[in-house]
Design a protein around this motif. Structure first.
Motif: not given
Length: 339
Positions: A81-86
């Motif tokens: 999720a953090a990677a997608r948000a970034q």
């Protein structure tokens, strides 16, 4: 073994908190949950316990392993999720910014003028036909009343491929083919490339473009030719354009004329473009020679016709006030982008 299991659980949970990417997640999975992981070693060590202790210890190991698997899945979801948000942040699009206009192509000035010319003559009932660029001597010369010893052949500077094959010097050859295939009434336009051994300069090229026109029917006169060409000149250059017909000679027409229009640059007053005369020659024309009609199987006693030949390159340069014909063939985008 119970203390070792508790220590292993604490170690795994602490390691989970430090994971930050997919590679580290996979390394953790291999170390703690794979076939040769630390939990697998504990399960293999159950054989050293008493039969009474094995069931309870086995259940404890499996429960702890399941807890670690759940924690790993949760941590993996957080990292993804953090990677997608970034990624969304890095690839964000500001919809308020003006777009970048993609370059749009356009018609070459020769094609644009040809399209206008075809539209003008189609409005007068003409069909468009085509013919081969490699022609026989018969269609390019003989059938047009230009025999082998005719002095007009010297004017053509022909590119011969063999004794009988050549690069056409005029699109009139397509008119002969049409008259052989069709019965009158005939009203056609024949555009295409033609070839003559000219030196390249501001007004000449060994490859250029012609548009030939032909009308054959009963009762066709020079007045019909005059009316058609005046209509063409007014639509191409404007209603105020003056048109002049001068006597001339072409072997395939009799009588023959050359057609001039008042110079579009100076309006007929005289300038550098028209060499001070006030007139620009745009085409040659005339009544189809009876020998040409008879050679195509059309009775000249019953039918008559007129023909004309327009130099598309000259038409384009005069219409757009282009001083050098070579600009039409050099593919210079600085020139072409003006159209």
């Amino acid at each position: 073994m119970k203390d070792k299991l508790q220590a292993l659980h604490a170690e795994a949970m602490a390691a989970l908190a430090t994971l930050g990417n997919a590679r580290e997640l996979e390394e953790f999975r291999v170390k703690y949950l794979g076939k040769k992981s630390v939990f697998s070693e504990l399960l293999r060590g159950l054989g050293g316990l008493s039969p009474e202790e094995r069931p309870a210890m086995g259940q404890a190991i499996n429960a702890t392993k399941a807890t670690v698997e759940e924690a790993l899945a949760a941590r993996e979801a957080e990292i993804l999720a953090a990677a997608r948000a970034q990624q969304l942040l890095d690839e964000r699009l500001d919809v308020t910014m003006p777009g970048k206009a993609a370059p749009v192509g356009g018609l070459h000035p020769l094609n644009a003028v040809l399209n206008d010319l075809i539209d003008i003559f189609r409005s007068m009932g003409f069909d468009v036909v085509d013919g081969p660029e490699v022609e026989t001597d018969h269609y390019n010369f003989e059938a047009l009343n230009v025999p082998a010893d005719h002095p007009a052949r010297d004017m053509q500077d022909t590119f011969y491929l063999t004794d009988n094959l050549l690069l056409r010097t005029q699109t009139s050859a397509a008119q002969i083919r049409t008259m052989e295939d069709r019965k009158p009434p005939i009203r056609i336009l024949c555009p295409g490339r033609v070839y003559r051994a000219d030196e390249v300069d501001a007004t000449h090229s060994p490859v250029f473009h012609q548009v030939e026109g032909l009308v054959v029917d009963k009762g066709i006169t020079l007045c019909d030719l005059k009316g058609v060409l005046e209509q063409f000149a007014h639509e191409m250059y404007g209603e105020g354009t003056e048109v002049r017909f001068r006597p001339s000679f072409f072997p395939f027409t009799e009588p023959s004329v050359e057609v001039d229009v008042s110079c579009p640059e100076c309006g007929g007053k005289g300038c550098r473009v028209c060499k001070g005369s006030g007139w620009i020659e745009i085409l040659g024309a005339g009544m189809v020679h009876p020998r040409v009609l008879a050679g195509c199987g059309i009775d000249p006693e019953e039918y008559s016709g007129f023909a004309f030949g327009i130099g598309l390159d000259r038409l384009t340069t005069t219409r757009h006030k282009i001083s050098d014909i070579r600009l039409l063939f050099e593919n210079d985008l600085r020139f072409l982008n003006q159209f």
